[in-house]
Design an enzyme around this catalytic site. Structure first.
Site, PDB file in Angstrom:
ATOM      1  N   ILE A  16       0.859  -1.181   0.000  1.00 32.29           N
ATOM      2  CA  ILE A  16       0.000   0.000   0.000  1.00 32.29           C
ATOM      3  C   ILE A  16       0.896   1.232   0.000  1.00 32.29           C
ATOM      4  O   ILE A  16       1.838   1.309   0.785  1.00 32.29           O
ATOM      5  CB  ILE A  16      -0.886   0.011   1.274  1.00 32.29           C
ATOM      6  CG1 ILE A  16      -1.756  -1.248   1.335  1.00 32.29           C
ATOM      7  CG2 ILE A  16      -1.746   1.273   1.342  1.00 32.29           C
ATOM      8  CD1 ILE A  16      -2.463  -1.445   2.664  1.00 32.29           C
ATOM      9  N   THR A  56       0.046   3.283  -8.463  1.00 31.48           N
ATOM     10  CA  THR A  56      -0.839   4.132  -9.282  1.00 31.48           C
ATOM     11  C   THR A  56      -0.041   5.201 -10.014  1.00 31.48           C
ATOM     12  O   THR A  56      -0.260   5.458 -11.195  1.00 31.48           O
ATOM     13  CB  THR A  56      -1.916   4.779  -8.382  1.00 31.48           C
ATOM     14  OG1 THR A  56      -2.599   3.748  -7.654  1.00 31.48           O
ATOM     15  CG2 THR A  56      -2.920   5.569  -9.203  1.00 31.48           C
ATOM     16  N   GLU A 112      -2.751  -2.901 -12.376  1.00 35.93           N
ATOM     17  CA  GLU A 112      -2.314  -2.577 -11.018  1.00 35.93           C
ATOM     18  C   GLU A 112      -2.773  -3.707 -10.101  1.00 35.93           C
ATOM     19  O   GLU A 112      -3.982  -3.941  -9.976  1.00 35.93           O
ATOM     20  CB  GLU A 112      -2.921  -1.256 -10.556  1.00 35.93           C
ATOM     21  CG  GLU A 112      -2.438  -0.820  -9.186  1.00 35.93           C
ATOM     22  CD  GLU A 112      -3.029   0.507  -8.730  1.00 35.93           C
ATOM     23  OE1 GLU A 112      -3.951   1.019  -9.384  1.00 35.93           O
ATOM     24  OE2 GLU A 112      -2.556   1.026  -7.700  1.00 35.93           O
TER      25      GLU A 112
HETATM   26  N1  ADP Z   1       8.358   7.989  -5.712  1.00 37.96           N
HETATM   27  C1  ADP Z   1       7.545   8.698  -4.906  1.00 37.96           C
HETATM   28  N2  ADP Z   1       8.068   9.639  -4.087  1.00 37.96           N
HETATM   29  C2  ADP Z   1       7.271  10.354  -3.269  1.00 37.96           C
HETATM   30  N3  ADP Z   1       5.919  10.236  -3.204  1.00 37.96           N
HETATM   31  C3  ADP Z   1       5.350   9.302  -4.012  1.00 37.96           C
HETATM   32  C4  ADP Z   1       6.116   8.496  -4.900  1.00 37.96           C
HETATM   33  N4  ADP Z   1       5.254   7.681  -5.577  1.00 37.96           N
HETATM   34  C5  ADP Z   1       4.011   7.961  -5.132  1.00 37.96           C
HETATM   35  N5  ADP Z   1       4.058   8.948  -4.205  1.00 37.96           N
HETATM   36  C6  ADP Z   1       2.926   9.514  -3.458  1.00 37.96           C
HETATM   37  O1  ADP Z   1       2.609   8.566  -2.449  1.00 37.96           O
HETATM   38  C7  ADP Z   1       1.186   8.352  -2.373  1.00 37.96           C
HETATM   39  C8  ADP Z   1       0.866   6.908  -2.763  1.00 37.96           C
HETATM   40  O2  ADP Z   1       1.233   6.737  -4.124  1.00 37.96           O
HETATM   41  P1  ADP Z   1       0.331   5.760  -5.058  1.00 37.96           P
HETATM   42  O3  ADP Z   1       0.894   5.843  -6.425  1.00 37.96           O
HETATM   43  O4  ADP Z   1      -1.102   6.066  -4.853  1.00 37.96           O
HETATM   44  O5  ADP Z   1       0.687   4.337  -4.380  1.00 37.96           O
HETATM   45  P2  ADP Z   1      -0.134   2.948  -4.480  1.00 37.96           P
HETATM   46  O6  ADP Z   1      -0.955   2.984  -5.722  1.00 37.96           O
HETATM   47  O7  ADP Z   1       0.949   1.911  -4.496  1.00 37.96           O
HETATM   48  O8  ADP Z   1      -0.965   2.897  -3.238  1.00 37.96           O
HETATM   49  C9  ADP Z   1       0.551   9.361  -3.313  1.00 37.96           C
HETATM   50  O9  ADP Z   1       0.209  10.521  -2.560  1.00 37.96           O
HETATM   51  C10 ADP Z   1       1.666   9.684  -4.305  1.00 37.96           C
HETATM   52  O10 ADP Z   1       1.562  11.016  -4.795  1.00 37.96           O
HETATM   53  N1  LIG Z   2      -7.522  -6.833   2.444  1.00 35.55           N
HETATM   54  C1  LIG Z   2      -7.145  -6.492   1.211  1.00 35.55           C
HETATM   55  N2  LIG Z   2      -6.907  -5.198   0.974  1.00 35.55           N
HETATM   56  C2  LIG Z   2      -6.533  -4.902  -0.267  1.00 35.55           C
HETATM   57  C3  LIG Z   2      -6.366  -5.860  -1.283  1.00 35.55           C
HETATM   58  N3  LIG Z   2      -5.956  -5.212  -2.405  1.00 35.55           N
HETATM   59  C4  LIG Z   2      -5.874  -3.908  -2.074  1.00 35.55           C
HETATM   60  N4  LIG Z   2      -6.246  -3.730  -0.798  1.00 35.55           N
HETATM   61  C5  LIG Z   2      -6.380  -2.449  -0.100  1.00 35.55           C
HETATM   62  C6  LIG Z   2      -5.096  -1.856   0.300  1.00 35.55           C
HETATM   63  C7  LIG Z   2      -5.370  -0.390   0.192  1.00 35.55           C
HETATM   64  O1  LIG Z   2      -6.013   0.081   1.371  1.00 35.55           O
HETATM   65  C8  LIG Z   2      -6.351  -0.268  -0.956  1.00 35.55           C
HETATM   66  C9  LIG Z   2      -5.762   0.051  -2.304  1.00 35.55           C
HETATM   67  O2  LIG Z   2      -4.491  -0.465  -2.400  1.00 35.55           O
HETATM   68  P1  LIG Z   2      -3.246   0.486  -2.841  1.00 35.55           P
HETATM   69  O3  LIG Z   2      -2.037  -0.364  -2.630  1.00 35.55           O
HETATM   70  O4  LIG Z   2      -3.499   0.838  -4.265  1.00 35.55           O
HETATM   71  O5  LIG Z   2      -3.276   1.698  -1.968  1.00 35.55           O
HETATM   72  O6  LIG Z   2      -6.983  -1.562  -1.037  1.00 35.55           O
HETATM   73  C10 LIG Z   2      -6.648  -7.227  -0.995  1.00 35.55           C
HETATM   74  O7  LIG Z   2      -6.554  -8.147  -1.818  1.00 35.55           O
HETATM   75  N5  LIG Z   2      -7.043  -7.473   0.261  1.00 35.55           N
END
Ligand code: ADP
Ligand SMILES: Nc1nc2c(ncn2[C@H]2C[C@H](O)[C@@H](COP(=O)(O)O)O2)c(=O)[nH]1
Length: 237
Positions: free
Chosen positions: A33, A38, A107
């Site tokens: 997470i 994204t 993703e």
């Molecule tokens: N390389 C990075 N350095 C600093 N902040 C980042 C970086 N990549 C993403 N972020 C920030 O961290 C947060 C989570 O990024 P996101 O792409 O949504 O991660 P995920 O999809 O894995 O949950 C967002 O606010 C994003 O703008």
């Molecule tokens: N319990 C689970 N939670 C999950 C799963 N796939 C995603 N997630 C949760 C984790 C984050 O709160 C949110 C989106 O994930 P990001 O990594 O994009 O922030 O959803 C799952 O399979 N099980």
């Protein structure tokens, strides 16, 4: 032409179209997470030969008016199984989405939902029978569903970094998520993709240092892009 002849003709047409359909080169972006999936995924949107499929978080936040993501975090013992069941369905729908583009970037995946199941097992959030059902679903998908993957990009990001980013992003449902939970998920992702000692690794794994800042990650993307597309294919929209 009578009904039977028409049916036979349609079946032949469908079969030949299916034979012409070539599965896209499929990449799954994996990581904890807040690891930057994204953000990394957004770079691929500029290419007109690529289907980009984000994790359906908004679906999980509104299942017929119910925020299942919020329920899962507020009462994990009660809602983990229910949430995981829906995650499995929605991820399977993305895997089987028929794209005519030569490249598909997803993703997460059905494979990484198995990481969350593993964590729920370890934290005793699931009844034994719920584990059996979820693992049976996972095993069936692996054996029977059209979820072939050609490359996994693992954004390997430290728990303290993802914790800070998650807090900065401030998704309301994640306000209860602890650093300890993120450490557990990090370890399971590492067991799966870095040490490869846990369960099915369905494709070659490209490990990227997700701790790098946004600017440095653009360079990481550029390197990754050439490995996926090769130099010639990167036409932009
Ligand atoms: N390389 C990075 N350095 C600093 N902040 C980042 C970086 N990549 C993403 N972020 C920030 O961290 C947060 C989570 O990024 P996101 O792409 O949504 O991660 P995920 O999809 O894995 O949950 C967002 O606010 C994003 O703008
Ligand atoms: N319990 C689970 N939670 C999950 C799963 N796939 C995603 N997630 C949760 C984790 C984050 O709160 C949110 C989106 O994930 P990001 O990594 O994009 O922030 O959803 C799952 O399979 N099980």
């Amino acid at each position: 032409m009578n009904v039977i002849a028409k049916t036979v003709f349609m079946l032949k047409m469908t079969t030949s179209i299916c034979k012409m359909y070539k599965r896209p080169f499929t990449v799954c972006i994996e990581g904890n997470i807040g690891s930057g999936k994204t953000t990394f995924l957004s770079h691929f949107k500029e290419f007109n030969n690529t289907t980009v499929l984000q994790e359906p978080v908004e679906l999980w936040r509104n299942v017929g008016g119910t925020n299942l993501l919020e329920l899962m975090y507020t009462d994990p013992k009660r809602y983990s199984f229910l949430f995981q069941s829906y995650v499995q369905l929605t991820m399977l729908q993305l895997h089987t989405y028929k794209s005519l583009m030569p490249y598909k970037i997803m993703e997460r995946s059905v494979f990484s939902s198995r990481c969350f199941i593993e964590n729920m097992k370890r934290k005793k959030l699931l009844h034994d029978v719920e584990v059996v059902i979820l693992e049976d679903w996972y095993d069936w998908c692996i054996e029977n569903a059209d979820i072939e993957t050609d490359l996994i990009v693992y954004l390997r990001t430290s728990p303290d970094v993802v914790y800070h980013r998650m807090k900065t992003r401030a998704r309301k449902e994640e306000s209860l998520v602890s650093l300890e939970y993120l450490k557990q998920l990090h370890n399971i992702h590492d067991e799966w993709l870095y040490y490869q000692t846990l369960f099915t690794v369905p494709a070659p794994v490209l490990v990227l240092d997700g701790n790098k800042n946004l600017e440095e990650m653009v360079k990481e993307f550029e390197n990754c892009k050439d490995q996926i597309y090769g130099k010639k294919e990167t036409e932009k929209n």
